[in-house]
Design an enzyme around this catalytic site. Structure first.
Site, mmCIF file in Angstrom:
data_model
loop_
_atom_site.group_PDB
_atom_site.id
_atom_site.type_symbol
_atom_site.label_atom_id
_atom_site.label_comp_id
_atom_site.label_asym_id
_atom_site.label_seq_id
_atom_site.Cartn_x
_atom_site.Cartn_y
_atom_site.Cartn_z
ATOM 1 N N GLY A 42 0.853 -1.203 0.000
ATOM 2 C CA GLY A 42 0.000 0.000 0.000
ATOM 3 C C GLY A 42 0.879 1.239 0.000
ATOM 4 N N ARG A 57 0.831 -4.957 -4.894
ATOM 5 C CA ARG A 57 1.050 -6.131 -4.034
ATOM 6 C C ARG A 57 1.259 -7.288 -5.006
ATOM 7 N NH1 ARG A 57 -0.756 -3.848 0.794
ATOM 8 N NH2 ARG A 57 -2.602 -2.554 0.619
ATOM 9 N N ASP A 66 6.025 -4.968 6.015
ATOM 10 C CA ASP A 66 6.499 -6.318 6.348
ATOM 11 C C ASP A 66 6.379 -7.296 5.173
ATOM 12 O OD1 ASP A 66 7.540 -6.151 8.820
ATOM 13 O OD2 ASP A 66 5.823 -6.976 9.903
ATOM 14 N N THR A 116 4.523 2.345 5.770
ATOM 15 C CA THR A 116 3.109 1.931 5.757
ATOM 16 C C THR A 116 2.357 2.849 6.706
ATOM 17 O OG1 THR A 116 1.508 0.272 6.516
ATOM 18 C CG2 THR A 116 3.697 0.099 7.446
ATOM 19 N N ASP A 142 -0.013 1.988 8.459
ATOM 20 C CA ASP A 142 -0.573 1.189 9.561
ATOM 21 C C ASP A 142 0.306 1.103 10.827
ATOM 22 O OD1 ASP A 142 -2.562 0.627 7.740
ATOM 23 O OD2 ASP A 142 -1.744 -1.322 7.186
ATOM 24 N N ASP A 177 2.383 -1.069 11.455
ATOM 25 C CA ASP A 177 2.369 -2.463 11.916
ATOM 26 C C ASP A 177 3.648 -3.225 11.546
ATOM 27 O OD1 ASP A 177 1.899 -2.504 9.228
ATOM 28 O OD2 ASP A 177 0.232 -3.913 9.303
ATOM 29 N N ARG A 190 -5.686 -1.883 8.751
ATOM 30 C CA ARG A 190 -5.713 -3.343 8.565
ATOM 31 C C ARG A 190 -5.992 -4.030 9.902
ATOM 32 N NH1 ARG A 190 -3.920 -6.194 4.134
ATOM 33 N NH2 ARG A 190 -2.747 -4.452 3.329
HETATM 34 O O1 F6P Z 1 -1.615 -1.265 4.527
HETATM 35 C C1 F6P Z 1 -2.190 -0.047 4.212
HETATM 36 C C2 F6P Z 1 -3.669 -0.201 3.984
HETATM 37 O O2 F6P Z 1 -4.176 1.064 3.595
HETATM 38 C C3 F6P Z 1 -4.460 -0.755 5.158
HETATM 39 O O3 F6P Z 1 -4.744 0.198 6.144
HETATM 40 C C4 F6P Z 1 -5.682 -1.287 4.465
HETATM 41 O O4 F6P Z 1 -6.256 -2.351 5.199
HETATM 42 C C5 F6P Z 1 -5.139 -1.776 3.156
HETATM 43 O O5 F6P Z 1 -3.915 -1.107 2.937
HETATM 44 C C6 F6P Z 1 -6.033 -1.562 1.967
HETATM 45 O O6 F6P Z 1 -5.447 -2.156 0.867
HETATM 46 P P1 F6P Z 1 -5.926 -1.907 -0.634
HETATM 47 O O7 F6P Z 1 -5.528 -0.519 -1.025
HETATM 48 O O8 F6P Z 1 -5.186 -2.937 -1.416
HETATM 49 O O9 F6P Z 1 -7.398 -2.049 -0.652
#
Ligand code: F6P
Length: 325
Positions: free
Chosen positions: A15, A76, A107, A129, A131, A133, A175
């Site tokens: 992300g 991703r 990660d 990130t 998050d 995390d 997340r």
């Molecule tokens: O990891 C960053 C994040 O924005 C999270 O907070 C969220 O759960 C996820 O990515 C959303 O992913 P995507 O943009 O692939 O829907």
């Protein structure tokens, strides 16, 4: 000193996070300053597996320090989870004649580094990130901006919630982690916060009990922050309205929280981490993740970084509760 470094690659993965561009700019300019050629790899590991690259000169990273998102694009890359994908990526790294690869991501992206190291790829990970995390670091690029965006949204919600003496449920990203929610709750002065880390108490019954108690004490509006990892904010809003009779609205911030210009903190830390990544490469100190802990930067072995666990500190949660009366 390590062996002479002539050419490195850099990619952004997972992300996107505000400040990724600032880190990229720092990597490129520090490398050029040391006569190292830089190759920008597009769309994360997908670009590496497919040789989707372009050379980056100093001017290519002009005017990006304060820009959200990533000019390299991000993805991703599920194929990187397979041995075939990893071999493909390592092969392109060799064909390109890279001496090291800087990976700006979370990660999941560092798992890619760990896998590539087995094929002789030298990686440096920069934690990015929203998050927060990443277990090995107290700071990740983008978190500060995402929290500021969340707090700004909550302040705006508070205006209208107070005007109508309503309740607002605001769902924020993160997340499976509640860091964004916790910081937004404290920074936005929320009455309640529901976190995945405190699942036992994060029930609609508890929230409703609190809202009724608040009303009885003369608090006419309530703001509830819900972490993405708990979810269900529309349903929660409906339940609060039905059981308390108080008009309740839900707002899900979603991807709004991933965008925007990075804060000064994210720009500065991202710049320092980008600079440090190239210094580590010059020293031959490879396969490390840069972390920021207790006010200092450190380089942690990728394997070790990925095996670490982040303990949730309940103190901040307790403070939010105390301050919400
Ligand atoms: O990891 C960053 C994040 O924005 C999270 O907070 C969220 O759960 C996820 O990515 C959303 O992913 P995507 O943009 O692939 O829907």
């Amino acid at each position: 000193m390590g062996k002479e470094v002539k050419k490195i690659g850099v990619l952004t993965s997972g992300g996107d996070a505000p400040g990724m561009n600032a880190a990229l700019r720092a990597v490129v300019r520090t490398a050029l300053n040391n006569n190292i050629q830089v190759v920008g790899i597009k769309r994360g590991y997908n670009g590496l597996m497919n040789g989707d690259i372009r050379e980056l000169k100093g001017k290519d990273v002009s005017e990006i320090l304060g820009r959200g998102g990533t000019i390299l694009h991000s993805a991703r890359a599920l194929e990187m989870l397979t041995e075939e994908g990893q071999k493909k990526a390592a092969n392109i790294y060799k064909i390109l004649g890279l001496d090291a690869l800087v990976v700006i991501g979370g990660d999941g992206s560092f798992q890619g580094c760990k896998a590539l190291a087995k094929y002789g790829v030298n990686c440096i990970g920069i934690p990015a990130t929203i998050d927060l995390d990443i277990s090995c670091s107290e700071y990740t690029i983008g978190f500060d901006t995402a929290v500021n965006t969340g707090v700004d949204a909550i302040s705006k919600l508070r205006d209208t919630t107070g005007s109508h003496e309503r309740c607002s449920v605001c769902e924020v990203m993160g997340r499976d982690a509640g860091y964004i929610a916790l910081w937004c709750a404290m920074g936005g002065g929320a009455e309640e916060v529901l976190l995945p880390e405190s699942k036992e108490t994060a029930t609609s019954e508890n929230v409703i009990k609190q809202i009724i108690e608040n009303r009885s004490k003369g608090k006419l509006h309530n703001l509830v922050v819900v972490a993405e990892g708990i979810g269900g904010s529309q349903e929660l809003a409906k339940e609060i309205q039905e059981k308390t009779g108080i008009q309740t609205r839900a707002t899900i911030l979603g991807h709004l929280q991933r965008g925007g210009a990075p804060t000064a903190l994210d720009r500065v830390r991202a710049s320092e981490m980008g600079y440090m990544a190239v210094q580590l490469i010059l020293e031959g100190n490879m396969n490390k993740v840069i972390a920021y802990n207790k006010g200092e930067y450190e380089a942690i072995d990728i394997e070790e970084a990925l095996s670490m666990q982040k303990e949730f500190d309940p103190k901040m949660y307790e403070i939010v509760k105390v301050l919400s009366i």
